[in-house]
Design a protein around this motif. Structure first.
Motif, PDB file in Angstrom:
ATOM      1  N   UNK A  37      25.759 117.126  51.660  1.00  0.00           N
ATOM      2  CA  UNK A  37      25.318 117.520  53.011  1.00  0.00           C
ATOM      3  C   UNK A  37      25.104 119.035  53.032  1.00  0.00           C
ATOM      4  N   UNK A  38      23.968 119.444  53.567  1.00  0.00           N
ATOM      5  CA  UNK A  38      23.702 120.882  53.637  1.00  0.00           C
ATOM      6  C   UNK A  38      23.599 121.375  55.082  1.00  0.00           C
ATOM      7  N   UNK A  39      23.467 120.413  56.025  1.00  0.00           N
ATOM      8  CA  UNK A  39      23.294 120.820  57.428  1.00  0.00           C
ATOM      9  C   UNK A  39      24.554 120.451  58.209  1.00  0.00           C
ATOM     10  N   UNK A  40      25.098 121.437  58.936  1.00  0.00           N
ATOM     11  CA  UNK A  40      26.230 121.120  59.819  1.00  0.00           C
ATOM     12  C   UNK A  40      25.894 121.579  61.234  1.00  0.00           C
ATOM     13  N   UNK A  41      26.249 120.751  62.195  1.00  0.00           N
ATOM     14  CA  UNK A  41      25.874 121.054  63.586  1.00  0.00           C
ATOM     15  C   UNK A  41      27.119 121.403  64.392  1.00  0.00           C
ATOM     16  N   UNK A  42      26.991 122.433  65.163  1.00  0.00           N
ATOM     17  CA  UNK A  42      28.063 122.781  66.096  1.00  0.00           C
ATOM     18  C   UNK A  42      27.481 122.633  67.489  1.00  0.00           C
ATOM     19  N   UNK A  43      27.748 121.443  68.080  1.00  0.00           N
ATOM     20  CA  UNK A  43      27.106 121.127  69.367  1.00  0.00           C
ATOM     21  C   UNK A  43      27.606 122.048  70.471  1.00  0.00           C
ATOM     22  N   UNK A  44      28.887 122.406  70.337  1.00  0.00           N
ATOM     23  CA  UNK A  44      29.491 123.242  71.382  1.00  0.00           C
ATOM     24  C   UNK A  44      28.843 124.636  71.423  1.00  0.00           C
ATOM     25  N   UNK A  45      28.694 125.210  70.209  1.00  0.00           N
ATOM     26  CA  UNK A  45      28.067 126.553  70.142  1.00  0.00           C
ATOM     27  C   UNK A  45      26.554 126.487  70.042  1.00  0.00           C
ATOM     28  N   UNK A  73      22.261 129.984  49.855  1.00  0.00           N
ATOM     29  CA  UNK A  73      21.557 129.920  51.147  1.00  0.00           C
ATOM     30  C   UNK A  73      22.611 129.694  52.209  1.00  0.00           C
ATOM     31  N   UNK A  74      22.614 130.536  53.203  1.00  0.00           N
ATOM     32  CA  UNK A  74      23.557 130.357  54.299  1.00  0.00           C
ATOM     33  C   UNK A  74      22.866 130.878  55.558  1.00  0.00           C
ATOM     34  N   UNK A  75      22.323 129.927  56.330  1.00  0.00           N
ATOM     35  CA  UNK A  75      21.575 130.364  57.510  1.00  0.00           C
ATOM     36  C   UNK A  75      22.073 129.615  58.735  1.00  0.00           C
ATOM     37  N   UNK A  76      22.054 130.317  59.842  1.00  0.00           N
ATOM     38  CA  UNK A  76      22.531 129.714  61.092  1.00  0.00           C
ATOM     39  C   UNK A  76      21.424 129.870  62.137  1.00  0.00           C
ATOM     40  N   UNK A  77      21.118 128.796  62.823  1.00  0.00           N
ATOM     41  CA  UNK A  77      20.084 128.819  63.857  1.00  0.00           C
ATOM     42  C   UNK A  77      20.719 128.385  65.182  1.00  0.00           C
ATOM     43  N   UNK A  78      20.294 129.013  66.233  1.00  0.00           N
ATOM     44  CA  UNK A  78      20.808 128.631  67.560  1.00  0.00           C
ATOM     45  C   UNK A  78      19.657 128.016  68.362  1.00  0.00           C
ATOM     46  N   UNK A  79      19.952 126.912  69.026  1.00  0.00           N
ATOM     47  CA  UNK A  79      18.915 126.259  69.829  1.00  0.00           C
ATOM     48  C   UNK A  79      19.450 126.035  71.245  1.00  0.00           C
ATOM     49  N   UNK A  80      18.560 125.497  72.101  1.00  0.00           N
ATOM     50  CA  UNK A  80      18.989 125.259  73.484  1.00  0.00           C
ATOM     51  C   UNK A  80      20.017 124.138  73.544  1.00  0.00           C
ATOM     52  N   UNK A  81      19.821 123.162  72.703  1.00  0.00           N
ATOM     53  CA  UNK A  81      20.833 122.100  72.591  1.00  0.00           C
ATOM     54  C   UNK A  81      20.818 121.581  71.168  1.00  0.00           C
ATOM     55  N   UNK A  82      22.017 121.198  70.704  1.00  0.00           N
ATOM     56  CA  UNK A  82      22.094 120.687  69.333  1.00  0.00           C
ATOM     57  C   UNK A  82      22.785 119.331  69.366  1.00  0.00           C
ATOM     58  N   UNK A  83      22.153 118.349  68.674  1.00  0.00           N
ATOM     59  CA  UNK A  83      22.746 117.006  68.624  1.00  0.00           C
ATOM     60  C   UNK A  83      23.008 116.659  67.170  1.00  0.00           C
ATOM     61  N   UNK A  84      24.257 116.450  66.844  1.00  0.00           N
ATOM     62  CA  UNK A  84      24.652 116.158  65.461  1.00  0.00           C
ATOM     63  C   UNK A  84      24.419 114.700  65.106  1.00  0.00           C
ATOM     64  N   UNK A  85      24.794 114.318  63.910  1.00  0.00           N
ATOM     65  CA  UNK A  85      24.544 112.941  63.448  1.00  0.00           C
ATOM     66  C   UNK A  85      25.237 111.881  64.314  1.00  0.00           C
ATOM     67  N   UNK A  86      26.295 112.285  65.034  1.00  0.00           N
ATOM     68  CA  UNK A  86      27.018 111.288  65.827  1.00  0.00           C
ATOM     69  C   UNK A  86      26.464 111.121  67.236  1.00  0.00           C
TER      70      UNK A  86
END
Ligand SMILES: Nc1ncnc2c1ncn2[C@@H]1O[C@H](COP(=O)(O)OP(=O)(O)OP(=O)(O)O)[C@@H](O)[C@H]1O
Length: 897
Positions: free
Chosen positions: A33-41, A55-68
């Motif tokens: 797994x290379x992508x981790x989602x932090x829905x709270x942040x 590679x270590x990059x962090x992106x911020x979006x308006x809303x994030x929905x993880x695999x669950x």
């Protein structure tokens, strides 16, 4: 208030990120797994280490929905507000963007796209945005108990062609057949939006109707982008006249992966290329909007034309970016995240669609009915003309205006092109100038550095000069000081007096030590003289002895050499004699072998002849015997005869063997080299003889037994004996021939041997001669060398002894002068006591300044003064008075004034 603010400043496109769970295959392959989602942040981080590249990059979006995240969660948190805004009269767009297989269709339609709402209006949990939005719209409209109408359009954009997915079956068939000719064109609506001309609009009254339509339309879908458009018009409850009108566009885009990486071929490649074109244009439009470029390339693809109002227009837009968590999608995931992150910066200016009065709307609708009626009327009346004149003229004028506009735009583009070229030239010129200026700047910088160094040096020099000036001033001032005179006088006098007493004491000591030293040195000189004399004597004696030894060794060497020469001569004579003897012996040997062999051959021939004769006589006797036998003579006579014959044959053999043995002994003595050959020959002769004997004995025995057994067979036996005798004769002949051949080969061998030995002897003799000559010449050379060397040696010794004598005489002379000097020195020192003669005038004290006075008049030494000055004034702490910088440029180190 807030809506006015939004209108002025614009609202950013809302971007959501959804990361799907691992697929079954990915789980099977244990994909990292290379992508981790932090829905709270609301953050998505991508971490990976590939071949040392981190590679270590962090992106911020308006809303994030993880695999669950469930379909319901996404809908409730992100889509419900958008649908509410549609119901408020806004135009809204939701589109899904992402790599193939990341869940765009899953998000937009869900797993159960064909399922309609259940009996209680419940949707299954897997239902996506589209069914949920439809349900929400109808639920809301129905709950508000308001008058409403909902229109649906459903189109597919594939290979830059728009297909109406809601077109009636028969029309769509025709459309499919004439697909190339009858594509649905795009038109500007005059308010900045774009219309698809001829697109079927279905009016629906319930959610289930929409689901049926969607099901029908989906069956016609090929792939790629689909755009569902729902327009709802809603009137507020009874009595109110205003009508709200909102539009919701739901778009499922094609996979975002790069065509080259998609592996598409031929037809699929063209398809992918077109899809790529739409997506590339979409990307360019997003970039242009984010970077606020003047030109937004909406017109470059149909997708961007259709979404024009959603990107930088008056529509509220939400992008759902979908990604996979697996490592093999990393590149596409990063690209999607970059793309989506950039899209966040797009600003739209949403506006509520104009609320219309009900009466106005009715009026408009009547107008529309009239227009349509006129169209129908015109179509019926005039064959081939399908639109009323006014409309035709209007469209014609529009077309002309557009052509003019196109022409104008072309000219503008040309102008822009020229401007760009000019600007490019200016830019190049500026770059060149910059480059030149940079070079100049570098040169100036170097000059400046040089000048600063020179300045520093000059300043240093100045400081030094000023320091030395000050030093001189001090020395001069010091020298002027005379106050110390008296004190210095007294000091000097004291010093002189003490020096005088010291001096007289030391002179006395010196005299005594000098006397002792002179006597010691005289003794030493005497010793040296004695040693020199003895050395000379010994040396003379040694040189005479050496000369004698050299001469005797020379004589000895010469005598030895002569002895060696004599030995050589003797050796030569001996070897010559031996060689001559050897060669004579060889020739006599070969001759005697030859003679012996010929004699032997004669004898052998004779023996064999005898044998032959004997055999012939024996044959005759046998014949006679046979005859007698035939006449039945007595058995005893025959026996006697046989015994006689046997003894005769054996006698002959014995004699032959004895002779051969005797000659063999001789041969082995004279030439051992031939022994082997002769042995072989003898053994052959032996073999033949024994063979003969054996055969004879066999035949005799057989004859005897036969004779004993049966007298009748005697004739036959006789014949057989005759045959055997003939064979014997033949064998004797063969032996004779062989003997002759052997003799010849022996002769040849002997001759060869003699010639080889002769040549060998000659070579040896010649070598001896040469060695003799060499020894003679070496002797002469050695004698000369010895003579020369011994003479050189003697000469060298003579020279050496002369030099030694000279050196010794010099040493003696030097020691003599030295002893004389010493004596003089001793006598000089012994006359130290002063005895007045009376002739010397009386000493008087002249009135001249004393040494002390003169010393006191002398200034302190310069070095002492300098030292004193430097002790009190260090050069480091010395500060130069800043000279006023001269405005006239000067060469470094040039003197001022
Ligand atoms: N959030 C999710 N939860 C569970 N399963 C998902 C999710 N997202 C996608 N999937 C599954 O992944 C598979 C691929 O999804 P989908 O077909 O929606 O991808 P896509 O991006 O639309 O692909 P394409 O570009 O080919 O249309 C489907 O089997 C779907 O069930």
């Amino acid at each position: 208030m807030s809506s006015r603010h939004e209108k002025e400043k614009g609202v950013n496109v809302q971007v959501l990120l959804r990361c799907r769970p691992f697929s079954e295959e990915e789980l099977r392959n244990n994909a990292p797994q290379v992508v981790t989602c932090n829905e709270y942040h609301r953050e998505v981080s991508v971490t990976q280490n590939i071949a040392g590249k981190h590679i270590d990059r962090v992106f911020t979006f308006d809303k994030v929905f993880g695999p669950n995240a469930q379909q319901k969660d996404l809908y409730e948190q992100a889509v419900i507000p958008i649908v509410n805004e549609v119901l408020e009269g806004f135009n809204c767009t939701i589109f899904a963007y992402g790599q193939t297989g990341t869940g765009k269709t899953y998000t937009m339609e869900g797993e159960c796209k064909r399922s309609k709402s259940g009996p209680n209006g419940e949707l299954p949990p897997e239902a996506g945005v589209i069914p949920r939005a439809i349900k929400q719209i109808f639920d809301t409209l129905e709950s508000q108990n308001a008058e409403y109408s909902v229109k649906v359009t459903f189109l597919e954009l594939y290979n830059e062609e728009i297909t109406d997915l809601l077109a009636p079956e028969e029309i769509s068939k025709v459309a499919l057949e004439d697909k190339q000719k009858k594509q649905l064109p795009l038109m500007e609506d005059g308010k900045g939006g774009v219309l698809v001309r001829g697109l079927e609009e279905e009016i629906v009254t319930s959610a289930s109707e929409i689901f049926t339509l969607l099901e029908r339309g989906s069956a016609k879908r090929r792939t790629a982008e689909t755009l569902l458009n729902k327009q709802s018009r809603e009137t507020t409850p009874e009595g109110e006249e205003l009508i709200k009108c909102g539009k919701l566009n739901l778009v499922d885009l094609a996979g975002s992966e790069n065509i080259s990486r998609s592996g598409a071929r031929e037809g699929r490649a063209r398809e992918a290329g077109e899809i790529n074109k739409s997506l590339l244009t979409l990307g360019r439009v997003i970039n242009a909007l984010v970077e606020h470029l003047g030109h937004i390339p909406y017109r470059d693809s149909k997708l961007t034309r259709l979404l024009r109002d959603s990107l930088g227009g008056r529509t509220k837009t939400c992008i759902i970016a979908t990604v996979s968590p697996a490592v093999h999608c990393l590149e596409e995931t990063l690209s999607t995240l970059d793309y989506a992150h950039r899209a966040k910066n797009i600003k739209n200016k949403p506006e509520v669609n104009q609320k219309m009065m009900k009466s106005t709307l009715i009026k408009d609708l009547y107008g529309e009915i009239e227009r349509l009626k006129a169209e129908v009327y015109a179509a019926r009346e005039k064959n081939g003309v399908y639109i009323p004149k006014e409309r035709y003229y209007q469209e014609e004028s529009e077309r002309k205006a557009m052509a003019d506009q196109i022409e104008q735009m072309g000219m503008t583009i040309e102008n822009h092109q020229k401007q760009i070229e000019e600007l490019q030239a200016k830019y190049d010129y500026q770059v060149q100038q910059c480059f030149d200026l940079g070079n100049k700047l570098d040169a100036t910088q170097k000059d400046l550095n040089l000048t600063s160094k020179l300045l520093a040096n000059t300043e240093d020099n100045l400081k030094q000069c000023q320091f030395s000036l000050k030093e001189r001033d001090f020395i001069i001032s010091e020298q002027k000081k005379a106050a110390r005179e008296d004190k210095l006088n007294a000091d000097n006098r004291l010093t002189v007096n003490s020096f005088q007493t010291d001096l007289s004491q030391q002179l006395l000591t010196l005299c005594s030590s000098l006397g002792a030293s002179v006597s010691r040195q005289n003794e030493h000189l005497q010793c040296v003289e004695n040693l020199c004399n003895s050395f000379l004597q010994v040396h003379d004696k040694a040189s005479v002895e050496l000369k004698q030894k050299v001469n005797s060794s020379r004589a000895l060497y010469v005598s030895h050499f002569e002895a060696v020469q004599n030995v050589v001569r003797l050796h030569k004579a001996g070897s010559n004699a031996a060689l001559q003897e050897l060669s004579a012996l060889t020739s006599s040997n070969s001759q005697s072998i030859e003679e012996f062999l010929s004699a032997e051959a004669n004898e052998a021939k004779k023996v064999l002849d005898d044998l032959q004769e004997t055999l012939i006589s024996q044959q005759g006797e046998m014949a006679h015997l046979a005859r007698e036998l035939r006449q039945e003579q007595s058995r005893s006579e025959a026996e006697k005869l046989i015994a006689d014959m046997t003894s005769l044959v054996s006698d002959c053999m014995r004699r032959q063997k004895e002779m051969v043995d005797a000659k063999l002994d001789d041969l082995s003595d004279s030439a051992t080299g031939n022994k082997l050959f002769l042995d072989g020959y003898v053994s052959t002769i032996d073999g033949i003889t024994t063979d003969l004997k054996r055969k004879w004995q066999d035949s005799f025995m057989q004859t005897e037994s036969n004779f004993k057994d049966n007298a009748d067979f005697s004739a036959a036996k006789h014949c057989r004996m005759e045959l055997l005798l003939q064979k014997c004769v033949n064998s004797a002949d063969t032996a004779l021939e062989q003997w002759q051949r052997t003799q010849e080969s022996l002769n040849d061998m002997g001759n060869q041997h003699a010639s080889t030995i002769g040549s060998h002897v000659r070579n040896m003799w010649y070598n001896n001669e040469q060695h003799d000559a060499e020894i003679e010449s070496a002797k002469v050379m050695v004698e000369d060398d010895i003579k020369e060397n011994s003479e050189d040696l003697i000469r060298w010794f003579d020279g050496l002894s002369k030099q030694e004598k000279l050196s010794v005489s010099k040493i003696l002379a030097t020691s003599r002068t030295h002893s004389e000097t010493l004596e003089n020195l001793g006598s000089d020192h012994s006359q130290q006591d002063y005895e007045p003669t009376g002739t010397t005038p009386v000493r008087c004290e002249p009135d001249i300044p004393s040494k002390g006075t003169i010393e006191s008049l002398r200034a302190m030494p310069m070095d002492a003064l300098q030292e004193e000055f430097r002790e009190n004034n260090s050069y480091e702490s010395f500060h130069v008075k800043e000279p006023k910088p001269s405005l006239i440029p000067r060469a470094p180190l040039s003197q001022i004034n």
